[in-house]
Design a protein around this motif. Structure first.
Motif, mmCIF file in Angstrom:
data_model
loop_
_atom_site.group_PDB
_atom_site.id
_atom_site.type_symbol
_atom_site.label_atom_id
_atom_site.label_comp_id
_atom_site.label_asym_id
_atom_site.label_seq_id
_atom_site.Cartn_x
_atom_site.Cartn_y
_atom_site.Cartn_z
ATOM 1 N N ASP A 59 6.592 74.476 113.664
ATOM 2 C CA ASP A 59 7.290 75.019 112.497
ATOM 3 C C ASP A 59 8.508 74.184 112.087
ATOM 4 O O ASP A 59 9.135 74.478 111.062
ATOM 5 N N SER A 60 8.843 73.186 112.877
ATOM 6 C CA SER A 60 10.063 72.419 112.600
ATOM 7 C C SER A 60 9.817 70.914 112.717
ATOM 8 O O SER A 60 9.620 70.231 111.694
ATOM 9 N N TYR A 61 9.803 70.382 113.935
ATOM 10 C CA TYR A 61 9.698 68.930 114.110
ATOM 11 C C TYR A 61 8.323 68.369 113.747
ATOM 12 O O TYR A 61 8.159 67.152 113.630
ATOM 13 N N LEU A 62 7.348 69.245 113.568
ATOM 14 C CA LEU A 62 6.018 68.817 113.113
ATOM 15 C C LEU A 62 5.725 69.307 111.694
ATOM 16 O O LEU A 62 4.613 69.132 111.201
ATOM 17 N N ASN A 63 6.714 69.896 111.061
ATOM 18 C CA ASN A 63 6.540 70.425 109.712
ATOM 19 C C ASN A 63 6.809 69.310 108.694
ATOM 20 O O ASN A 63 7.947 69.056 108.302
ATOM 21 N N MET A 64 5.744 68.643 108.287
ATOM 22 C CA MET A 64 5.878 67.456 107.427
ATOM 23 C C MET A 64 6.568 67.780 106.109
ATOM 24 O O MET A 64 7.444 67.025 105.656
ATOM 25 N N ASN A 65 6.162 68.870 105.472
ATOM 26 C CA ASN A 65 6.738 69.212 104.164
ATOM 27 C C ASN A 65 8.242 69.452 104.261
ATOM 28 O O ASN A 65 9.024 68.958 103.434
ATOM 29 N N ASN A 66 8.654 70.212 105.266
ATOM 30 C CA ASN A 66 10.077 70.499 105.420
ATOM 31 C C ASN A 66 10.884 69.239 105.700
ATOM 32 O O ASN A 66 12.015 69.079 105.211
ATOM 33 N N ILE A 67 10.317 68.347 106.509
ATOM 34 C CA ILE A 67 11.017 67.103 106.842
ATOM 35 C C ILE A 67 11.146 66.215 105.609
ATOM 36 O O ILE A 67 12.213 65.642 105.334
ATOM 37 N N LEU A 68 10.081 66.103 104.846
ATOM 38 C CA LEU A 68 10.135 65.277 103.627
ATOM 39 C C LEU A 68 11.087 65.881 102.600
ATOM 40 O O LEU A 68 11.817 65.150 101.909
ATOM 41 N N GLU A 69 11.095 67.208 102.498
ATOM 42 C CA GLU A 69 12.044 67.858 101.585
ATOM 43 C C GLU A 69 13.487 67.582 102.008
ATOM 44 O O GLU A 69 14.369 67.375 101.163
ATOM 45 N N ALA A 70 13.713 67.543 103.321
ATOM 46 C CA ALA A 70 15.051 67.239 103.828
ATOM 47 C C ALA A 70 15.448 65.816 103.476
ATOM 48 O O ALA A 70 16.603 65.550 103.106
ATOM 49 N N GLU A 84 3.809 58.039 99.645
ATOM 50 C CA GLU A 84 3.671 58.716 98.352
ATOM 51 C C GLU A 84 5.033 59.108 97.776
ATOM 52 O O GLU A 84 5.236 59.089 96.557
ATOM 53 N N MET A 85 5.964 59.471 98.669
ATOM 54 C CA MET A 85 7.298 59.899 98.237
ATOM 55 C C MET A 85 8.272 58.723 98.103
ATOM 56 O O MET A 85 9.462 58.930 97.876
ATOM 57 N N ASN A 86 7.751 57.518 98.281
ATOM 58 C CA ASN A 86 8.588 56.306 98.201
ATOM 59 C C ASN A 86 9.714 56.319 99.239
ATOM 60 O O ASN A 86 10.829 55.878 98.980
ATOM 61 N N ILE A 87 9.386 56.852 100.407
ATOM 62 C CA ILE A 87 10.310 56.846 101.543
ATOM 63 C C ILE A 87 9.726 55.927 102.599
ATOM 64 O O ILE A 87 8.557 56.067 102.980
ATOM 65 N N LYS A 88 10.497 54.988 103.088
ATOM 66 C CA LYS A 88 9.989 54.012 104.054
ATOM 67 C C LYS A 88 9.851 54.642 105.437
ATOM 68 O O LYS A 88 10.806 55.222 105.969
ATOM 69 N N PHE A 89 8.676 54.552 105.998
ATOM 70 C CA PHE A 89 8.443 54.994 107.371
ATOM 71 C C PHE A 89 8.777 53.833 108.298
ATOM 72 O O PHE A 89 8.235 52.731 108.143
#
Length: 455
Positions: free
Chosen positions: A58-69, A97-102
Motif C-alpha cells: 500500500d506504500s513502498y510498492l504503490n506505483m501511482n502514489n509514488i509517481l504522484e509524490a 511515460e511521466m518524463n521522470i528519469k528512473f
C-alpha cells in the motif's frame, strides 16, 4: 544535473542515497509509510511525503502514489535503491511515460535480464559460460524429472522470475524432486506471480562470486572488482568481502572480463552486478544471474576501488559519462561487510522488531563505516526487512580488515531488541572464515550446527 530526486525506498539505503545526493548539490524527497513517519530518512530529506499505510503493497510498492509524490514535489528523477520497485520494469515504464528519469537500467534491459532463462540464453550467445540446465521454462514435474535425469543430480530448482532466495530448492535425487518442485513453484507464484521454474546442475562445493559493473549511455562499461558472497543462510547473504581469497590474478582477469562482456552484450546502463558460481575444484565459473540495481553489499566495492557507486548512478542517469575509466580504477586493500539484523539467531532467526532504548554505533579509526537508519528511541517496525545496519571495514590486508570488523562488532551495542551482532562476531572469528576456507554450504552445514549447539 538534476535539481531534485525522489528516493523510492526506506531505511539505510534511503539514507545512503540522500547523503550522496546532498554531496552532489541535489535536493531530495523522501517517501514514507504511516509506520515510518519517524524514520531517519524522513528527517534527513529536504522534503517528505506519505505514500500510504504500513503494508508495503500500500506504500513502498504503490506505483501511482509514488509517481504522484514525484510530480507533486517536482522531482526530476527517482532512485529506487534495492528491493521494492528497484527491478520492476512496469514502474520504469511508468516513469518514462511521466518524463521522470528512473535511476537504473531501461525497462527492456531489466526485463531481458530479470527473466533468468532469457538471461542465460543471452549470456550463452555472448560467450559467457553458464551452468548446464533447462533451455526454457519448466512447468510440470514430468518435465523436471526428464531434464534432471539428463543433466544429473544434484540439481537446483529456481524460479524463473525469482530473486532474494525465493523459489529455490536443492534436489539430490529423483525421490526429492516432485515435492521440492511443487513447493518451489507455489513459493514462486506467491512471491512473484509466476510459478515457472528452470533447472540447472548444482555446482558444489562452490563460491558465490559477483562482479560490480558500471555502464553509461555512451557505451562505456567498467568493473569494480569481485565480491565473495559465499557466506549465506537459505540463499540469503550474511557477510561479504572484496576481493575474494578464492580468486587469483589470472582468474580475476577472466571473471571480470566476462562480467564486462555480459553487460556490453545487453547494452547495460547504470550500476549492476553479474553473479557467478565458482567451482573451486576445477576453477571454472558459471553465470548465475544479473542484478539490475545497486546491491546491499556495494560498500565493500566502494572501499577497495575508491569509487562512489551511488553518485555514479546519479551521474549516469543524468546522461554523463563515467567519471573514471577502467585504467583509473586501482584496487587497494581488503573490505568486509556484516549485515546487522533485528532477529534472533537462536530461534531460527525470527524477526525481533521493537524500540531501541539506547544505541552505540562503532566509530573512530580509518576504514570503518556504519550504514544505518537507527537512532535511540526509534521503533523498528515489524512490516519490512529485518536489516537495520551494515558494518563495513577496510584494511591494508585481509587480516587487518578481519581484526577491524571484530573490534567494530565488539563495540556495537543496541539495547531494546535482539540482533545478530554476537552471531556475526562469532562468524567473523571462526577459524575457517579467518583462513578463508569456506563455500556456499559452510554457514548452514558447518557453522550453524556448532553455533546452535553452544546453548
Amino acid at each position: 544535473m538534476f535539481n531534485k530526486i525522489l528516493i523510492a525506498n526506506r531505511g539505510e539505503i534511503a539514507v545512503r542515497i540522500i547523503r550522496a545526493a546532498r554531496e552532489l548539490g541535489i535536493e531530495t524527497v523522501a517517501i514514507y509509510s504511516e509506520a515510518d513517519k519517524d524514520a531517519l530518512h524522513v528527517a534527513l530529506a529536504d522534503e517528505a511525503i506519505c505514500v500510504g499505510p504500513a503494508r508495503a503493497t500500500d506504500s513502498y510498492l504503490n506505483m501511482n502514489n509514488i509517481l504522484e509524490a514525484a510530480i507533486a514535489t517536482g522531482a526530476q528523477a527517482i532512485h529506487p535503491g534495492f528491493g521494492f520497485l528497484s527491478e520492476n520494469s512496469k514502474f520504469v515504464g511508468l516513469c518514462e511515460e511521466m518524463n521522470i528519469k528512473f535511476i537504473g537500467p531501461s525497462a527492456e534491459v531489466m526485463d531481458s535480464m530479470g527473466d533468468k532463462i532469457n538471461a542465460r540464453d543471452r549470456m550463452r550467445k555472448a560467450g559467457v559460460p553458464v551452468t548446464p540446465g533447462s533451455e526454457g521454462e519448466v512447468y510440470t514435474t514430468d518435465e523436471a524429472l526428464a531434464i534432471a535425469n539428463e543433466i544429473g543430480y544434484p540439481i537446483m530448482l529456481k524460479a524463473s522470475a525469482g530473486g532474494g532466495g525465493k523459489g529455490i530448492r536443492k534436489v539430490s535425487s529423483a525421490e526429492e524432486l516432485i515435492p521440492a518442485f511443487e513447493a518451489a513453484t507455489a513459493e514462486a507464484k506467491a512471491s512473484f506471480g509466476n510459478g515457472a521454474m528452470f533447472i540447472e546442475r548444482m555446482i558444489y562445493p562452490a563460491r558465490h562470486i559477483e562482479v560490480q559493473i558500471l555502464g553509461d549511455s555512451q557505451g562505456n562499461v567498467i568493473h569494480l572488482g569481485e565480491r565473495d558472497c559465499s557466506l549465506q543462510r537459505n540463499n540469503q547473504k550474511v557477510l561479504e568481502e572484496s576481493p575474494s581469497v578464492a580468486v587469483g590474478a589470472s582468474l580475476r582477469e577472466k571473471i571480470t572480463s566476462a562480467a564486462v562482456m555480459a553487460a556490453e552484450a545487453v547494452g547495460y546502463e547504470n550500476a549492476g552486478t553479474i553473479e557467478f558460481l565458482l567451482d573451486e575444484a576445477s576453477g571454472n565459473f558459471y553465470f548465475m544471474e544479473m542484478n539490475t540495481r545497486v546491491q546491499v553489499e556495494h560498500p565493500v566495492s566502494e572501499f577497495v576501488s575508491g569509487v562512489d557507486i551511488v553518485k555514479e548512478q546519479i551521474r549516469i542517469a543524468n546522461g554523463e559519462e563515467l567519471s573514471v575509466k577502467q585504467e583509473d580504477v586501482h584496487f587497494k586493500g581488503h573490505a568486509i561487510e556484516c549485515r546487522i539484523n533485528a532477529e534472533n539467531p537462536k530461534f531460527n532467526f525470527a524477526p525481533s522488531p521493537g524500540k531501541i532504548q539506547s544505541l552505540y554505533l562503532p566509530s573512530g579509526g580509518v576504514g570503518l563505516r556504519v550504514d544505518s537508519a537507527m537512532y535511540a528511541g526509534y521503533t523498528i517496525p515489524p512490516y519490512y526487512d529485518s536489516m537495520i545496519a551494515k558494518v563495513i571495514v577496510h584494511g591494508e590486508n585481509r587480516f587487518e580488515a578481519l581484526m577491524k570488523m571484530q573490534r567494530a562488532l565488539m563495540e556495537f551495542d543496541v539495547e531494546g531488541l535482539t540482533t545478530n551482532i554476537d552471531f556475526q562476531l562469532e562468524l567473523i572469528s571462526d577459524p575457517h572464515v579467518i583462513a578463508g576456507d569456506y563455500n556456499t554450504g559452510f554457514l548452514g552445514e558447518t557453522f550453524l550446527p556448532e553455533y546452535l549447539k553452544e546453548d
